[in-house]
Design a protein around this motif. Structure first.
Motif, short mmCIF file in Angstrom:
data_model
loop_
_atom_site.label_atom_id
_atom_site.label_comp_id
_atom_site.label_asym_id
_atom_site.label_seq_id
_atom_site.Cartn_x
_atom_site.Cartn_y
_atom_site.Cartn_z
N THR A 48 0.73 -1.33 0.07
CA THR A 48 0.13 0.08 0.08
C THR A 48 0.75 1.27 -0.02
N GLN A 96 -7.93 -0.16 -0.60
CA GLN A 96 -7.98 -1.45 0.22
C GLN A 96 -9.13 -1.73 0.86
N ASP A 194 -6.04 -2.28 -4.69
CA ASP A 194 -5.32 -2.80 -3.50
C ASP A 194 -6.26 -3.81 -2.93
N GLU A 195 -6.18 -5.17 -2.96
CA GLU A 195 -6.64 -6.22 -2.53
C GLU A 195 -8.14 -5.98 -2.88
MG LIG Z 1 -2.02 -2.74 2.15
#
Ligand SMILES: [Mg+2]
Ligand SMILES: Nc1ncnc2c1ncn2[C@@H]1O[C@H](COP(=O)(O)OP(=O)(O)OP(=O)(O)O)[C@@H](O)[C@H]1O
Length: 336
Positions: A48, A96, A194-195
């Motif tokens: 991140t 995320q 992000d994820e």
């Molecule tokens: Mg992360």
């Protein structure tokens, strides 16, 4: 095609009472136009922070060395005004945490409308909401429908309901879809997810990745996921990150089926066992980003450690189609 997004030797540090956290400690990474790059690595390895640095939103982290170039312009050196233009419109981040990323006080319609206003008139997401400008006219509504169709959501009646909803009324999968739609409405050249599958059940996770697959080739994507099958089916290339560095990168098929770095081998076999569930951290506790050991930072726990690993940081070498930073390949590989 050559790389148009290139991260070179990026160092991002955080000053904490415990010492300096080296969240990114020499990251090298590149992406070509239209390619999808999967990024794998345990919690805390610096994924991140890397993405936030691409948008210069890594504060209080300090970029102490290295560069991030987009079409040859170094984002780390640009004046803030120029970086604002890059955020969203060149590089869009699907954050995320889908549960908190949307504004709870506004409907989906208002938040999607804002993305269009930001694209057309400038500004940043979150600054335009609630103003008269963020209403959605017929043309904008048609564009929103088109984006949702691209994402595999074609039912107009459900779409009407979705637009009237507030974020808390939506499932995790639906919030994820709205966030991706919002990013796409900015028409970025690079989309960072992000994820995108965290906190989603297995079926919704598959749907969410299928959505990203539909975008393949249309824009450059950087995708963090723990789901190896998903990475294999969504991404042409994969990069493995450990303790603030990319330790291996290359074609997804090659890296996933025959990982070269000892860390990649452990990570990939552990992720096969967990079948896409986020890993309980394997080594994050030992990957201390404050007291980074000399030599290769993986050496204290590497099953194949050699004397030189304790002293020299491994340079990146090319082994087949893969770049790997490990002394195991010192003799046989061409330096990158
Ligand atoms: Mg992360
Ligand atoms: N604001 C901050 N202050 C101090 N340390 C930070 C800060 N933000 C991140 N870090 C540290 O930087 C390192 C990398 O964090 P990052 O969030 O990038 O990890 P990640 O790979 O995204 O992990 P996850 O998979 O859990 O999302 C961690 O050690 C984290 O504790």
């Amino acid at each position: 095609m050559s790389a148009f997004l290139r991260v070179s030797n990026l160092h991002v540090y955080f000053d904490t009472p415990q010492g300096v956290v080296r969240a990114n400690n020499g990251v090298n990474l590149e992406a070509r136009p239209g390619e999808s790059l999967g990024i794998m690595g345990e919690s805390g390895c610096g994924k991140t922070v890397l993405f936030l640095s691409m948008l210069r939103l890594q504060q209080p982290g300090r970029i102490t060395a290295g560069s991030i170039t987009l079409d040859g312009r170094d984002i780390t050196q640009l004046p803030e005004r120029d970086v604002e233009r890059i955020r969203g419109r060149d590089i869009a981040l699907v954050p995320q945490n889908q549960a908190t990323a949307l504004n709870p006080a506004y409907t989906v319609r208002e938040q999607l409308a804002e993305a269009i206003v930001v694209r057309e008139r400038g500004g940043s997401l979150g600054s335009v909401l609630g103003r008269r400008g963020s209403r959605m006219d017929g043309e904008a509504l048609e564009e929103v429908r088109r984006v949702f169709r691209e994402l595999g959501f074609a039912d107009d009646r459900l779409m009407g309901r979705l637009l009237q909803s507030y974020p808390h009324e939506l499932s995790g999968g639906m919030r994820q879809r709205v966030l991706i739609a919002m990013a796409l409405l900015l028409r970025p050249r690079v989309l960072i997810a992000d994820e995108p599958t965290t906190a989603l059940d297995r079926a919704t996770r598959a749907q969410s990745l299928a959505m990203l697959r539909r975008l393949n080739g249309a824009l450059t994507m950087l995708v963090v996921s723990h789901d190896l099958d998903a990475i294999a089916s969504t991404c042409g290339r994969v990069a493995v990150m450990y303790a603030g560095r990319i330790v291996e990168s290359g074609p997804a098929g090659e890296v996933l089926s025959d990982p070269r770095h000892p860390y990649s081998r452990l990570l990939i076999s552990a992720q096969r066992r967990t079948r896409g569930e986020p890993l309980p951290t394997m080594f994050a506790d030992t990957a201390n980003l404050v007291d980074v050991p000399p030599g290769c930072s993986f050496h204290p726990i590497c099953p194949e450690v050699m004397p030189q690993c304790l002293v020299h940081e491994p340079a990146e070498s090319k082994v087949g189609g893969v770049r790997v930073a490990c002394h195991l390949y010192d003799g046989e590989a061409a330096p990158c």
